[in-house]
Design a protein around this motif. Structure first.
Motif, PDB file in Angstrom:
ATOM      1  N   UNK A  29       4.691  -2.915 -15.148  1.00 20.71           N
ATOM      2  CA  UNK A  29       3.673  -3.751 -14.807  1.00 20.71           C
ATOM      3  C   UNK A  29       3.223  -3.545 -13.511  1.00 20.71           C
ATOM      4  N   UNK A  30       4.117  -3.262 -12.645  1.00 18.74           N
ATOM      5  CA  UNK A  30       3.721  -3.153 -11.204  1.00 18.74           C
ATOM      6  C   UNK A  30       4.540  -1.993 -10.651  1.00 18.74           C
ATOM      7  N   UNK A  31       3.669  -1.252  -9.810  1.00 17.90           N
ATOM      8  CA  UNK A  31       4.335  -0.163  -8.660  1.00 17.90           C
ATOM      9  C   UNK A  31       4.253  -0.639  -7.580  1.00 17.90           C
ATOM     10  N   UNK A  32       5.194  -0.621  -6.624  1.00 20.85           N
ATOM     11  CA  UNK A  32       5.136  -1.037  -5.444  1.00 20.85           C
ATOM     12  C   UNK A  32       5.430   0.156  -4.484  1.00 20.85           C
ATOM     13  N   UNK A  33       4.641   0.477  -3.629  1.00 21.94           N
ATOM     14  CA  UNK A  33       4.766   1.579  -2.479  1.00 21.94           C
ATOM     15  C   UNK A  33       5.173   0.881  -1.455  1.00 21.94           C
ATOM     16  N   UNK A  34       6.509   1.224  -0.641  1.00 19.41           N
ATOM     17  CA  UNK A  34       7.070   0.648   0.539  1.00 19.41           C
ATOM     18  C   UNK A  34       7.175   1.672   1.518  1.00 19.41           C
ATOM     19  N   UNK A  35       6.322   1.582   2.843  1.00 17.90           N
ATOM     20  CA  UNK A  35       6.394   2.707   3.791  1.00 17.90           C
ATOM     21  C   UNK A  35       6.817   1.880   5.205  1.00 17.90           C
ATOM     22  N   UNK A 344      10.334  -4.407 -15.224  1.00 15.22           N
ATOM     23  CA  UNK A 344       8.820  -4.388 -14.921  1.00 15.22           C
ATOM     24  C   UNK A 344       8.331  -3.862 -13.835  1.00 15.22           C
ATOM     25  N   UNK A 345       9.065  -3.389 -12.713  1.00 12.65           N
ATOM     26  CA  UNK A 345       8.557  -2.858 -11.747  1.00 12.65           C
ATOM     27  C   UNK A 345       9.230  -1.630 -11.340  1.00 12.65           C
ATOM     28  N   UNK A 346       8.299  -0.872 -10.653  1.00  8.91           N
ATOM     29  CA  UNK A 346       9.032   0.571 -10.040  1.00  8.91           C
ATOM     30  C   UNK A 346       8.486   0.542  -8.845  1.00  8.91           C
ATOM     31  N   UNK A 347       9.411   0.829  -7.859  1.00 17.28           N
ATOM     32  CA  UNK A 347       9.077   1.194  -6.359  1.00 17.28           C
ATOM     33  C   UNK A 347       9.459   2.597  -5.648  1.00 17.28           C
ATOM     34  N   UNK A 348       8.922   2.837  -4.587  1.00 19.70           N
ATOM     35  CA  UNK A 348       9.499   3.951  -3.918  1.00 19.70           C
ATOM     36  C   UNK A 348       9.326   3.250  -2.396  1.00 19.70           C
ATOM     37  N   UNK A 349      10.570   3.746  -1.540  1.00 22.06           N
ATOM     38  CA  UNK A 349      10.464   3.446  -0.430  1.00 22.06           C
ATOM     39  C   UNK A 349      10.633   4.639   0.607  1.00 22.06           C
ATOM     40  N   UNK A 350       9.765   4.758   1.613  1.00 21.75           N
ATOM     41  CA  UNK A 350       9.825   5.893   2.467  1.00 21.75           C
ATOM     42  C   UNK A 350       9.314   5.406   4.089  1.00 21.75           C
ATOM     43  N   UNK A 351       9.123   6.516   4.552  1.00 20.05           N
ATOM     44  CA  UNK A 351       8.585   6.139   6.145  1.00 20.05           C
ATOM     45  C   UNK A 351       7.482   7.179   6.401  1.00 20.05           C
ATOM     46  N   UNK A 352       6.496   6.853   7.289  1.00 20.85           N
ATOM     47  CA  UNK A 352       5.384   7.736   7.462  1.00 20.85           C
ATOM     48  C   UNK A 352       5.702   8.913   8.455  1.00 20.85           C
ATOM     49  N   UNK A 353       6.921   8.712   9.236  1.00 18.78           N
ATOM     50  CA  UNK A 353       7.198   9.574  10.187  1.00 18.78           C
ATOM     51  C   UNK A 353       8.557   9.112  10.643  1.00 18.78           C
ATOM     52  N   UNK A 354       9.147   9.779  11.572  1.00 16.31           N
ATOM     53  CA  UNK A 354      10.513   9.396  12.244  1.00 16.31           C
ATOM     54  C   UNK A 354      10.317   9.214  13.454  1.00 16.31           C
ATOM     55  N   UNK A 355      11.208   9.568  14.575  1.00 15.84           N
ATOM     56  CA  UNK A 355      11.053   9.427  15.903  1.00 15.84           C
ATOM     57  C   UNK A 355      12.017  10.370  16.682  1.00 15.84           C
ATOM     58  N   UNK A 356      11.788  10.659  17.903  1.00 18.54           N
ATOM     59  CA  UNK A 356      12.790  11.449  18.711  1.00 18.54           C
ATOM     60  C   UNK A 356      13.277  10.445  19.894  1.00 18.54           C
ATOM     61  N   UNK A 357      14.791  10.785  19.834  1.00 17.29           N
ATOM     62  CA  UNK A 357      15.414  10.084  20.757  1.00 17.29           C
ATOM     63  C   UNK A 357      14.568  10.034  22.153  1.00 17.29           C
ATOM     64  N   UNK A 358      14.672   9.306  22.907  1.00 18.95           N
ATOM     65  CA  UNK A 358      14.028   9.205  24.195  1.00 18.95           C
ATOM     66  C   UNK A 358      14.386  10.284  25.062  1.00 18.95           C
TER      67      UNK A 358
END
Length: 546
Positions: A29-35, A344-358
């Motif tokens: 019934x609902x798809x949730x995209x989590x970034x 009733x729901x499906x989701x995915x979880x991801x990230x838009x990029x990562x990061x370098x150590x300082x």
């Protein structure tokens, strides 16, 4: 006897048919995209012992986790990442080549979602003059709307405007982002609507923003237990205005006036909690998951990125932010169970990029790391053109590690732009911390099948990108500040991110196979049995689907 056999056969058919029907999962019934903005994959592992059972661990245990998922292009920036997740393709096709970039036609720098055609809704400033018009392809959210004859709702939410506008696609019913400063309000654009829905107005006047800004930021647990991070007081972290050292606790009520007032909520974990509250209000206010159609809710948690930029990957501030986010996610999942219903729901979880150590921290432990001087780079490139072509006016713009040539000047001097570009690429490699340099012509005539140049090619858009493209050394940042971190490269520290699927139609399990971020959209499209976004280059992750 014949009647008995016939009856048995009929009974078997009926039983088999009923069993088969029960095993066919209904569409969610609902798809949730989590970034999660700037989330490295290793945050799942590093902080695992301190996560609860109902946040990250719940969807890993009961969902399908990809352990070897990466971005397959350069540059790894926020706008590009969100767009690639939802379009199922890379900048070469979808056209979002940065957060900001140089428009070689308009001869000016532009922002990915700015659009003066529209007006702000919910605020008097220009903060709502946005739209997705620069995104050239459809999104999974667009395709779901199209597949249902424009029924079903798409709602997109993020503190950052670009992280709300781009995932919502071209057909979203609403996209909302935060206007900080003296407002602390969720706003939108007239691209979507002419006035805020009643539930948004009610939320904006609830006093939640002020309540979060009235509390200090201290560690969730005893700071001495944060053994996954380096010492709290170190020279590699940025500081808030008005605070002498980057150490806990942070007196937010006192600091906010010198740090943009409500802008500061973006840069502390409370921003994620505030986002979660608004997401819950959206689910109720928009009746998501309640109709006969499938709705889509796109959510981006932005505060993780602000904290990461300021304090760096190894900081206690980042660790505390993720421990608190884990609790926010647990709260959201529980809310979905109640409001939408388990199954009733499906989701995915991801990230838009990562990061370098300082890089400065890496240097302190004898790991090669670098800082690029962008002003010196421009001077060096101008010296190349002066030496070989008798002019230092042949470069129009240098930004995002791309060189845009001044074609009019080159033509007036009766020079060949291809030769100029190649000479710059040949010579700029001698500049400190430039690792590779290629021309646009090389991108157009050579097919790179793997390695860092393959990623650069996936991020190259013939219409919008520059004439010479540069790659820095590993663990390098294009900045003068030696505190905090950033991202943008094609190296693993920027590309390796979580991808977790959970809920209706998803198997339990993990995979160590190599996948790319562009595989999310076609996988969700296949789950929903709808058309892929029109620029899709990713593949279905069939081992994640029931």
């Amino acid at each position: 006897m014949k009647n008995s056999i016939a009856f048995l056969f009929l009974s078997l058919l009926i039983f088999t048919g009923c069993k088969s029907e029960k095993t066919v999962p209904k569409k969610p019934k609902l798809v949730i995209g989590i970034v999660i903005d700037q989330m490295r994959y290793d945050y799942l592992i590093r902080f695992s012992d301190k996560y609860g059972e109902d946040g990250f661990k719940r969807i890993i245990k009961d969902g399908f986790s990809l352990e070897n998922a990466n971005y397959n292009y350069i540059p790894t920036y926020t706008a590009v990442g969100h767009t690639s997740i939802y379009t199922g393709t890379t900048p070469e096709n979808h056209g979002i080549i940065g957060n900001n970039w140089y428009d070689k036609y308009a001869k000016k720098n532009i922002y990915c979602v700015d659009d003066a055609t529209y007006t702000s809704v919910g605020v008097d400033s220009n903060g709502g003059k946005k739209s997705p018009h620069r995104m050239q392809t459809t999104t999974i959210t667009d395709q779901l709307r199209l597949a249902q004859n424009m029924h079903g709702k798409t709602i997109s939410i993020a503190i950052k405007d670009r992280s709300a506008v781009l995932p919502g696609g071209h057909t979203a019913n609403g996209a909302f982002w935060l206007e900080g400063k003296n407002e602390g309000k969720w706003i939108t654009s007239s691209y979507y609507m002419n006035q805020l829905p009643a539930w948004v107005t009610k939320f904006n006047t609830s006093g939640k923003a002020a309540a979060y800004m009235s509390k200090p930021w201290n560690t969730l647990y005893d700071i001495n237990t944060y053994t996954e991070s380096i010492t709290d007081n170190n020279p590699f972290e940025g500081k808030f205005n008005g605070k002498e050292e980057p150490v806990f606790p942070y007196d937010i009520p006192t600091l906010k006036e010198k740090n943009g007032n409500y802008e500061m909520i973006k840069a502390i974990p409370a921003g994620n909690s505030f986002t979660t509250d608004f997401v819950k209000a959206a689910i109720v206010g928009e009746n998501l998951g309640k109709s006969k159609y499938t709705d889509f809710l796109a959510v981006s948690y932005s505060s993780t990125d602000y904290v990461g930029h300021q304090f760096g990957v190894a900081s206690k501030e980042v660790e505390d932010t993720y421990l608190r986010l884990d609790k926010d996610l647990a709260s959201l999942f529980s809310f979905l169970d109640t409001e939408v219903g388990k199954g009733n729901y499906t989701l995915f979880l991801t990230a838009d990029h990562a990061a370098v150590q300082v890089p400065a921290y890496l240097q302190s432990v004898k790991i090669p790391a670098h800082y690029l001087n962008s002003k010196a780079l421009r001077t060096y490139i101008n010296s190349i053109t002066l030496k070989y072509f008798k002019s230092d006016k042949l470069v129009e713009n240098i930004s995002n590690l791309q060189v845009f040539l001044n074609k009019e000047k080159i033509e007036s001097l009766q020079l060949d732009a291809t030769i100029v570009a190649q000479k710059i690429a040949d010579e700029v490699i001698n500049f400190d911390n430039i690792y590779k340099a290629v021309t646009a012509r090389t991108m157009q005539t050579t097919q790179f099948t793997d390695g860092i140049l393959h990623k650069l090619q996936k991020g190259y858009n013939q219409k919008f990108s520059g004439d010479v493209l540069l790659i820095m050394m590993p663990s390098a940042l294009n900045r003068s500040s030696k505190t905090g971190t950033s991202h943008g490269s094609g190296y693993s520290y920027d590309t390796h991110v979580p991808i977790i699927f959970y809920g209706n139609g998803i198997k339990k399990g993990t995979s160590k196979k190599a996948y790319t971020i562009t595989d999310i959209a076609p996988t969700i499209a296949n789950l929903l049995q709808i058309q892929f976004p029109n620029g899709t280059t990713g593949l279905i992750i069939d081992e994640a689907l029931k």
